[in-house]
Design an enzyme around this catalytic site. Structure first.
Site, short mmCIF file in Angstrom:
data_model
loop_
_atom_site.label_atom_id
_atom_site.label_comp_id
_atom_site.label_asym_id
_atom_site.label_seq_id
_atom_site.Cartn_x
_atom_site.Cartn_y
_atom_site.Cartn_z
N ARG A 101 0.85 -1.20 0.00
CA ARG A 101 0.00 0.00 0.00
C ARG A 101 0.88 1.24 0.00
O ARG A 101 2.08 1.16 0.28
CB ARG A 101 -0.93 0.02 1.21
N ASN A 103 2.13 4.90 1.51
CA ASN A 103 2.32 5.28 2.91
C ASN A 103 2.58 6.75 3.16
O ASN A 103 2.06 7.30 4.11
CB ASN A 103 3.45 4.46 3.53
N GLU A 122 3.99 -5.33 7.01
CA GLU A 122 5.19 -4.83 7.66
C GLU A 122 6.24 -5.93 7.87
O GLU A 122 6.90 -6.00 8.90
CB GLU A 122 4.85 -4.15 9.00
N ASP A 198 9.26 8.24 11.63
CA ASP A 198 8.07 8.20 10.78
C ASP A 198 8.20 9.29 9.72
O ASP A 198 9.26 9.45 9.13
CB ASP A 198 6.82 8.34 11.65
#
Length: 291
Positions: A101, A103, A122, A198
C-alpha cells in the site's frame, strides 16, 4: 532543547493519523487516517473539521494544480474532488503487488509528486519510492525496504531525505534535475528505545523534523544530521508534522492509536488526536503537484 508542550486541537481518535499538509488556498490542514479510510480537513480559524470516506486505505493527500487533490490509495494514485467526494484513477504503479500500500508522499520544489509504498503486513522488503511528473510515473533508484516514509526535500530541492522506518534510519541523497537520485548516505540513526522514525518534514532553515512512532516525540536535525531539538508529546505514536498558519510558523502533528492496547489507551486518552505546537521556526511554502 525543547519547545512549549504540544496541545490537542482536534479530538479525532485516528487509528493511524498521517500525512498532514497545509494547503494555503484553503487556509486549512489536510491529513488522512490510513486504517479508518478517511480524509480529514481542519480549518483552524473556524475550528471546524470535515471528513470524507475513501475506497480503501489511503496513505496521503496533496494539492494539485487544478485545485483538486492527488491521493495515494492502496490501489494506486487517484485524483480526489472534495466537492462530490469522487476518486478518479491516475496510475497504479504496483498493481502486481496487492500486499503493498502507499504510505507517505510530498511534492518536490519542481512540482513532481514523490511517494513511497510499503508491505501492509510490515514484513517484506517490498517498499519503493516513485516520482510522478507530467503524467509519467517512474520508480526511483533507491533500495527497497519494508516501510518507507517521506520523502522530504531540502529547500533548494537538491537533496532528498527518505526513511527506512523499521531499520530506524533516515537517509539523504543528491537529486539531479531529471529526478535521478545519487547514492544514499546515512543521515540519522534512531537509537534503541527512542521509537521509529516516521514522516519527515524540512523547515525553512533546511533542518529536518521527524515524527517518532512509539517514541513520544518529534525531533529536529540540522542539515548535517546533528540532533538539535526534541519536542515531547503526551502520546506515544507521533507520525508527522506540517508547518501552517500565519507565516507557516505553527506546527501541526498527526498521531495514532494503532498498536496501543487497552491499558495504553487508558493512559493516553489523546492518542490519535491532531496536535499543535510552536516550533520556533518557519516552514517551507507548500508545493502544488504537477500531474
Amino acid at each position: 532543547m525543547t519547545t512549549a508542550a504540544p496541545r490537542s486541537i482536534l479530538s479525532i481518535g485516528a487509528t493511524l493519523g498521517e500525512g498532514p499538509v497545509w494547503v494555503a488556498r484553503d487556509r486549512a490542514l489536510w491529513f488522512v487516517d490510513i486504517k479508518a479510510h478517511r480524509i480529514h480537513c481542519y480549518d483552524p480559524a473556524r475550528e471546524v473539521a470535515r471528513s470524507w470516506t475513501t475506497p480503501g486505505q489511503i496513505g496521503w493527500i496533496l494539492p494539485t494544480a487544478d485545485s483538486l487533490f492527488a491521493v495515494g490509495l492502496q490501489s494506486g494514485v487517484h485524483r480526489f474532488n472534495p466537492a462530490d467526494a469522487s476518486f478518479a484513477a491516475l496510475h497504479a504503479p504496483e498493481g502486481h503487488m496487492p500486499g503493498n500500500r502507499q504510505n507517505d508522499a510530498c511534492v518536490a520544489p519542481d512540482g513532481a509528486l514523490w511517494f513511497g509504498t510499503m508491505d501492509d503486513a510490515e514484513a517484506q522488503s517490498s517498499g519503493y519510492f516513485y516520482r510522478f511528473f507530467a503524467d509519467a510515473c517512474k520508480q526511483v533508484n533507491l533500495p527497497a525496504v519494508s516501510i518507507t516514509n517521506g520523502p522530504a526535500f531540502s529547500p533548494d530541492g537538491r537533496i532528498v531525505y527518505h526513511t527506512d522506518t523499521l531499520g530506524k534510519r533516515i537517509w539523504r541523497a543528491d537529486v539531479a534535475a531529471d529526478g535521478n537520485v545519487g547514492e544514499p548516505v546515512l543521515f540519522a540513526q534512531i537509537e534503541e528505545g527512542a521509537g521509529y522514525p516516521d514522516g519527515p518534514t524540512v523547515d525553512a532553515e533546511g533542518c529536518l523534523w521527524t515524527g517518532l512512532f512509539g517514541g513520544w516525540a518529534v525531533r529536529r536535525y540540522d542539515p548535517a544530521g546533528k540532533l538539535m531539538r526534541e519536542v515531547r508529546f503526551p502520546v506515544a505514536n507521533v507520525t508527522k508534522i506540517a508547518f501552517g498558519g500565519e507565516e507557516l510558523r505553527t506546527a501541526y502533528a498527526t498521531t495514532a492509536r494503532k498498536g496501543l492496547d487497552v491499558t495504553a489507551l487508558t493512559n493516553q486518552p489523546l492518542a490519535g488526536d491532531l496536535f499543535v505546537f510552536d516550533p520556533g521556526v518557519a516552514g517551507l511554502p507548500g508545493q502544488i503537484a504537477t500531474i
